[in-house]
Each structure stands twice: as C-alpha cells, then as structure tokens.
Scaffold this active site. Sequence first.
Site, PDB file in Angstrom:
ATOM      1  N   CYS A  88      14.476  10.175   5.860  1.00  0.00           N
ATOM      2  CA  CYS A  88      14.539   9.857   7.285  1.00  0.00           C
ATOM      3  C   CYS A  88      15.978   9.924   7.772  1.00  0.00           C
ATOM      4  CB  CYS A  88      13.975   8.464   7.525  1.00  0.00           C
ATOM      5  SG  CYS A  88      14.736   7.242   6.445  1.00  0.00           S
TER       6      CYS A  88
ATOM      7  N   LYS B 248       0.870  -1.183   0.000  1.00  0.00           N
ATOM      8  CA  LYS B 248       0.000   0.000   0.000  1.00  0.00           C
ATOM      9  C   LYS B 248       0.907   1.233   0.000  1.00  0.00           C
ATOM     10  CE  LYS B 248      -1.395   2.871   2.497  1.00  0.00           C
ATOM     11  NZ  LYS B 248      -1.178   4.056   1.663  1.00  0.00           N
TER      12      LYS B 248
ATOM     13  N   GLU C  51      11.378  16.261  13.217  1.00  0.00           N
ATOM     14  CA  GLU C  51      11.970  15.924  11.929  1.00  0.00           C
ATOM     15  C   GLU C  51      11.643  17.058  10.950  1.00  0.00           C
ATOM     16  OE1 GLU C  51      10.273  12.306  10.467  1.00  0.00           O
ATOM     17  OE2 GLU C  51      12.183  11.670   9.613  1.00  0.00           O
TER      18      GLU C  51
ATOM     19  N   GLU D  36      10.228   0.921  10.177  1.00  0.00           N
ATOM     20  CA  GLU D  36      11.272   1.889   9.778  1.00  0.00           C
ATOM     21  C   GLU D  36      10.645   3.262   9.921  1.00  0.00           C
ATOM     22  OE1 GLU D  36      14.315   1.182   9.007  1.00  0.00           O
ATOM     23  OE2 GLU D  36      14.247  -0.951   8.563  1.00  0.00           O
TER      24      GLU D  36
HETATM   25  P1  NAP Z   1       3.168   8.549   7.150  1.00  0.00           P
HETATM   26  O1  NAP Z   1       2.245   9.685   7.167  1.00  0.00           O
HETATM   27  O2  NAP Z   1       3.432   7.824   8.400  1.00  0.00           O
HETATM   28  O3  NAP Z   1       2.613   7.566   6.033  1.00  0.00           O
HETATM   29  C1  NAP Z   1       3.311   6.405   5.675  1.00  0.00           C
HETATM   30  C2  NAP Z   1       2.353   5.429   5.043  1.00  0.00           C
HETATM   31  O4  NAP Z   1       1.400   5.024   6.018  1.00  0.00           O
HETATM   32  C3  NAP Z   1       1.556   5.989   3.879  1.00  0.00           C
HETATM   33  O5  NAP Z   1       1.369   4.985   2.925  1.00  0.00           O
HETATM   34  C4  NAP Z   1       0.246   6.356   4.547  1.00  0.00           C
HETATM   35  O6  NAP Z   1      -0.848   6.397   3.672  1.00  0.00           O
HETATM   36  C5  NAP Z   1       0.087   5.196   5.501  1.00  0.00           C
HETATM   37  N1  NAP Z   1      -0.816   5.434   6.609  1.00  0.00           N
HETATM   38  C6  NAP Z   1      -1.043   6.590   7.282  1.00  0.00           C
HETATM   39  N2  NAP Z   1      -1.934   6.372   8.276  1.00  0.00           N
HETATM   40  C7  NAP Z   1      -2.271   5.056   8.217  1.00  0.00           C
HETATM   41  C8  NAP Z   1      -3.144   4.225   8.979  1.00  0.00           C
HETATM   42  N3  NAP Z   1      -3.852   4.692  10.018  1.00  0.00           N
HETATM   43  N4  NAP Z   1      -3.257   2.931   8.639  1.00  0.00           N
HETATM   44  C9  NAP Z   1      -2.558   2.428   7.613  1.00  0.00           C
HETATM   45  N5  NAP Z   1      -1.706   3.166   6.858  1.00  0.00           N
HETATM   46  C10 NAP Z   1      -1.559   4.459   7.168  1.00  0.00           C
HETATM   47  O7  NAP Z   1       4.616   8.968   6.616  1.00  0.00           O
HETATM   48  P2  NAP Z   1       4.976   9.803   5.310  1.00  0.00           P
HETATM   49  O8  NAP Z   1       4.624  11.229   5.589  1.00  0.00           O
HETATM   50  O9  NAP Z   1       4.435   9.143   4.090  1.00  0.00           O
HETATM   51  O10 NAP Z   1       6.552   9.609   5.256  1.00  0.00           O
HETATM   52  C11 NAP Z   1       7.432  10.379   5.956  1.00  0.00           C
HETATM   53  C12 NAP Z   1       7.888   9.653   7.216  1.00  0.00           C
HETATM   54  O11 NAP Z   1       8.483   8.407   6.851  1.00  0.00           O
HETATM   55  C13 NAP Z   1       8.970  10.400   7.949  1.00  0.00           C
HETATM   56  O12 NAP Z   1       8.716  10.381   9.333  1.00  0.00           O
HETATM   57  C14 NAP Z   1      10.235   9.618   7.641  1.00  0.00           C
HETATM   58  O13 NAP Z   1      11.249   9.739   8.583  1.00  0.00           O
HETATM   59  C15 NAP Z   1       9.707   8.239   7.549  1.00  0.00           C
HETATM   60  N6  NAP Z   1      10.638   7.400   6.784  1.00  0.00           N
HETATM   61  C16 NAP Z   1      11.371   6.473   7.462  1.00  0.00           C
HETATM   62  C17 NAP Z   1      12.290   5.689   6.786  1.00  0.00           C
HETATM   63  C18 NAP Z   1      13.110   4.658   7.510  1.00  0.00           C
HETATM   64  O14 NAP Z   1      13.620   3.757   6.861  1.00  0.00           O
HETATM   65  N7  NAP Z   1      13.260   4.723   8.818  1.00  0.00           N
HETATM   66  C19 NAP Z   1      12.449   5.839   5.408  1.00  0.00           C
HETATM   67  C20 NAP Z   1      11.685   6.794   4.741  1.00  0.00           C
HETATM   68  C21 NAP Z   1      10.771   7.562   5.453  1.00  0.00           C
HETATM   69  P3  NAP Z   1      -1.398   7.804   3.133  1.00  0.00           P
HETATM   70  O15 NAP Z   1      -0.382   8.280   2.190  1.00  0.00           O
HETATM   71  O16 NAP Z   1      -2.676   7.484   2.510  1.00  0.00           O
HETATM   72  O17 NAP Z   1      -1.515   8.702   4.338  1.00  0.00           O
END
Ligand code: NAP
Length: 488
Positions: free
Chosen positions: A295, A185, A393, A261
């Site tokens: 990240c 997803k 962040e 992650e």
């Molecule tokens: P996010 O808002 O947490 O969303 C990540 C994914 O989760 C998206 O596909 C989102 O879908 C989905 N999602 C959100 N709420 C959900 C729920 N209640 N149930 C199921 N799925 C849900 O993060 P983002 O803004 O896309 O990405 C940025 C974050 O990712 C940053 O904090 C970054 O540090 C982190 N990141 C971490 C790594 C690592 O390896 N540690 C690598 C890259 C990024 P929708 O798009 O539909 O909201």
Amino acid sequence: MVSVAEVSEVVKKVPTGLWIGGRAVPATGGATFAVFNPADGSEIAQVADATPADAVRALDTAVAAQAEWAATPARERAELLRKMFELLTERAEEFAVLMTLEMGKAIGESRNEVRYGAEFFRWFSEEAVRVHGRFQQAPSGTGRIIVAKDPVGPALAITPWNFPLAMGTRKIGPALAAGCTMIVKPASITPLTMLALAQLATEAGVPDGVLSVITSSHSGAVTAPLFDDDRLRKLTFTGSTEVGKKLVVSSAKKLLRTSMELGGNAPFVVFDDADIDAAVAGAMQAKLRNGGEACTAANRFLVQRPVLAEFTEKLVAAMADSVRLGPGLDPTTTLGPLVSAEQRDIVAALVDDAVAAGAKVLIGGEVPDGPGWFYPATVLADVPPNARILHEEVFGPVAPIVAFDTEQEGIAAANNTEFGLVGYFYTRDLDRTMRVSSAMRTGMVGVNRGVISDPAAPFGGVKESGFGREGGVEGIEEYLNTKYVALT
Ligand code: NAP
C-alpha cells in the site's frame, strides 16, 4: 534454493484447521479450500473453510476469555508478547519460506517481513506496561477527575494477502497489549502464515480463546453474523478501500470502534535540487519493496523537468542491472511472481492502457511465458494524465514517470488523488522540505527515503486511505476506551 524436502517440512507443521480455543479444529461440515504457489500455480495445502457458525464459535471463545485477559496484569501480557517476539525470531526462516510459498515474494522480502512483523510484538510488549490515565482537580473546585483506559473488548481483524504476517502482528500486538481478545480473518489467498502464527501464540503461552484465526473462501458471509453480535466491539481492517467502505457500513450496525488501513496511490516526487543517485536508490525501494505489492508502494513518479532525463535513465539502468525475476524461493531472485493470475492481469491491463494512451515502455512491459504469475520490472515514460495507472493502485513492479515544472505543480500533482496514505519526495533544501511535507495530503511523508514503515511510528492514512494508526505510541490507543470517573 530451499529444497523440496525443506519446503514440505515447513508446510507439514502448519495447522490447517481453524484456530479456535487454542487448537486446530475442522470447519463445521468439514469443508476446505486450496492454497496455491504463485511461482508455478501448484497446490500447497487445503485449509478449513469456516462457516458463519464457526465465526460465532470463535467469538464465543473470544468473549469467554475477554474478562480474564483484561484482568491479567499488564506485565504478564507484556511477557507473553515478548515470548512471541522471541519464538518468531527463532523461527524466522520457517515463516519466511512459508510466506514466499503462499504469497510469492522473493525470500529476502519475506525475511524482512518476519523481522518487521516480529517487531510489533516487541514494541507492544514494551507499550503494554505504559498505558496511562490521568488525575486532576476539577477547575471549579467541585470535584476530582480520574481518566482511566479500558480495553475495548473482543476485536475482529481482517487482513490482506500482501504482508501475510506483518499486517496481522501490527493488530495482534496492540490488541493483546491493551487486554483485548482477537479473532483474525486472514486473506483466503494466504491463510497459512496466520495459522502458523496462532499456533506459535499458543505455544508462547497465550491463553486459549485470546487469539483465534478463521480461514474462509467466502469472507463476507462468514464474518456477517459478527457484525450483528453485540459482543464484538472492534473491527480493525487492512485491505482495499472498496472493501473497507463496505465494512465501515457493517460496523455501523453496532457502532464498532473501527480502524481502516486502506489503499494508497503514493506520489514519489523528485525535485530539481535532489541527489539523483539517492533518489534512484529510494525509488527502487519504494517501487520494488514487496514486488510493488504494498500500500506504501510509490505509484507515480513525478519528476521536475531539469532532472527528468537523468532520473529516468538511471532508474531504467538500476532496474536492468539489479532486478532478477524468478521464483521467490531461489536465493538469487529479487522480484518474485505476483500473488495471483488475477493480480498479474490487473497490472498488465494498467500498462496496456497507459501505452494505448501514449506512454512509452522503457523496460519491461510484457508478461513472460508461464508457469507462474510473473510480471517484469517496468518503467513507463511520457504517461499522459488520463492514463488509469496514475489514478489506480498498481500493486505491481511498474513505475510510471510524469514530468512537472514548478514546485506548486509538483505538489498539486502529488495531491491529485482520492488516496492519502504516504507521499515521498527528494530535495536537499530544508525550506522546501518543510513546505512540501506540510502540503502533502497524506498520513505519512518520506523525505529522501524510500521506505518509511517502522513499528515505533504511527502508520496510517487520511482521505480514502482510511483512519486510525498502527504502531507507535498511538497504536495501542485504537484498542482502548477512555473512561472518566467523577469523584467528589
Ligand atoms: P481486499 O480485497 O480488500 O481484502 C482484504 C481482506 O478483506 C481479505 O481478508 C479479504 O478476504 C477480506 N474481505 C473481502 N471482502 C470482504 C467482505 N465483504 N467482508 C469481510 N471481509 C472481506 O484487499 P487485498 O486485495 O487482500 O489487499 C490489497 C489491498 O490492501 C490494497 O488496496 C492495499 O493498498 C491494501 N493495504 C493497505 C495497507 C495499509 O496499511 N493501508 C497495508 C497493506 C495493504 P478474501 O481474501 O477472502 O477476499
């Protein structure tokens, strides 16, 4: 500049339905949602908006394919992953254009991501045939011990928008190598790249049902039934810590294997014995890779006082000389727009908060006129300890600089965060290298370098940056269960 005709050719090829059972299908009820270009806010495409029933449909196909996929010889699974690596490499430019289009980053960044993302298929094609168990005599002499590795079973991958391809490939690679089927997803803001990748997998010969993609504008509701379903056995998530915590709770319902992650708040520490030119070059990479939307991005620049002035001056000069803000598809652009108006506003608010608390803007710091969601490369000096930008962040091209005096103070400041993904530091002293590496409370440490990601290395965090590892020989373990067989 990539021409409008070339861009529309790339978009036209992307399947915009849900990828279930090896083909694109409309969402139940036929709903769609729009994907936008961050460089000008224009609509790129409409993609299928899955319902909860569609998610269950994807799980049905993953479950139906699971036993045969697990029984497929590892060598065959490896060859399919290798084929995916080759096709992705052949079509690198198409994928790069598509990613820049939906995510905004400079085309050079997208090309790097395709290379990096494809490597996970090559790496795990090589790992697929190296899943080993163990045999031993029981020390008591009463029997023999066999340790075998089994695929975990159908897995759900939820991925973020910042690396629309690579955050998927580093889950798909090890899952398929281990013999697991997978539903991905992707983030609703960047769904096209993953749909194009699913089509490529089918073309490479991956059997129907082994890899599905469900796109949705209401992720929580759509994935909810999967967490109530005994047949799903694994969740692998990359995204924010906030969402990750909720998904750990959901995964507890059926006690899924989980890999998390999550967010980061990386310190970039420059000690007084560092090669300052090398530190500035590393800082530019650690800060501006992926436009700061990583990240692993350096979030806080902690500089020992004797080298503070030189480092600051040279970093500002490097930002002024080498950063060109513009649309990602313009080949001269090195810094594209941020992914959305919301993300741009978050970055701007963090800078405004720091300035209100007393920080000085040395370069950047102002939102340019539209269209598009741009934010310039920015350096902030004299950032006070209570400024939000040091604790949250940033996810944008902003470098806050803070001075410290002793090594212990530098380490304490570096560790002063609930996150623990990566820490960077610059020094020419070997003893200090060993001391500081061991003192950093992070899953990864970069010494005298600004980029650490490598498919052959275990990527992951500690503390609120999550658990589990992606890449390296560790990556495939996340998709394997250990089975002990006792023999007489
Ligand atoms: P996010 O808002 O947490 O969303 C990540 C994914 O989760 C998206 O596909 C989102 O879908 C989905 N999602 C959100 N709420 C959900 C729920 N209640 N149930 C199921 N799925 C849900 O993060 P983002 O803004 O896309 O990405 C940025 C974050 O990712 C940053 O904090 C970054 O540090 C982190 N990141 C971490 C790594 C690592 O390896 N540690 C690598 C890259 C990024 P929708 O798009 O539909 O909201």
